[in-house]
Design a protein around this motif. Sequence first.
Motif, PDB file in Angstrom:
ATOM      1  N   GLU A  52      -0.871 -15.448  -0.585  1.00 57.37           N
ATOM      2  CA  GLU A  52      -1.048 -14.369  -1.564  1.00 57.37           C
ATOM      3  C   GLU A  52      -1.706 -13.164  -0.906  1.00 57.37           C
ATOM      4  OE1 GLU A  52      -3.934 -13.215  -5.283  1.00 57.37           O
ATOM      5  OE2 GLU A  52      -3.591 -15.351  -4.922  1.00 57.37           O
TER       6      GLU A  52
ATOM      7  N   GLU B  51       0.727  -6.955   3.066  1.00 56.54           N
ATOM      8  CA  GLU B  51       2.011  -6.400   3.489  1.00 56.54           C
ATOM      9  C   GLU B  51       2.443  -5.272   2.557  1.00 56.54           C
ATOM     10  OE1 GLU B  51       6.669  -7.672   4.167  1.00 56.54           O
ATOM     11  OE2 GLU B  51       5.197  -9.238   3.771  1.00 56.54           O
ATOM     12  N   GLN B  52       2.325  -5.501   1.254  1.00 55.21           N
ATOM     13  CA  GLN B  52       2.699  -4.471   0.278  1.00 55.21           C
ATOM     14  C   GLN B  52       1.806  -3.234   0.417  1.00 55.21           C
ATOM     15  OE1 GLN B  52       2.955  -6.075  -3.716  1.00 55.21           O
ATOM     16  NE2 GLN B  52       3.916  -7.945  -2.949  1.00 55.21           N
TER      17      GLN B  52
ATOM     18  N   ASP C  54       0.663 -11.399   1.446  1.00 53.50           N
ATOM     19  CA  ASP C  54       1.661 -10.654   0.688  1.00 53.50           C
ATOM     20  C   ASP C  54       1.075  -9.346   0.164  1.00 53.50           C
ATOM     21  OD1 ASP C  54       4.299 -10.402  -0.585  1.00 53.50           O
ATOM     22  OD2 ASP C  54       3.182 -10.678  -2.464  1.00 53.50           O
TER      23      ASP C  54
END
Length: 157
Positions: free
Chosen positions: A105, A111-112, A108
């Motif tokens: 999580e 990365e975003q 992620d």
Amino acid sequence: MESGTLSSALEREHREIDEGIETFVAGLAEGREDTTPLKRAIEGLRRHIYLEEEFLFPPLREAGMMAPIFVMLREHGEIWQAMDRLDAEIGKGVAADPVRGLCAELLDRLEQHNSKEEPIIYPQADSVLTPEATDHLQRFLASGRIPEGWVCGRAKA
């Protein structure tokens, strides 16, 4: 600072943080429960958020980047809360599945976040910051520490 620009130094920190989390997760897959790379990555990420919110974002906001900075601050709060959840789970002991899921999580979210921050915010650091602000940020990058008890503003809720 070895590399010439603030943006390259900040992007390098992103990679180092990601690598620490990924190293920990790879170790879990091999049956190792050494939390050192993860703890180092979380400490580095908290420091990175601090330097952005205290040194980088204020002059960029003054230069008119209000909406992008607002998005970055909101996401910092979400990232900080994800780190808090991960810290709490590690405090219970390393149970591979919950910790691995929380690491996924966090990666992620990073990365975003980084996919927006690196091309939009960081180039502005190289062109908008005054020489004094640049020097201050470079000195912090070299050896600065997050003040004891500092918490990301959007994570305090």
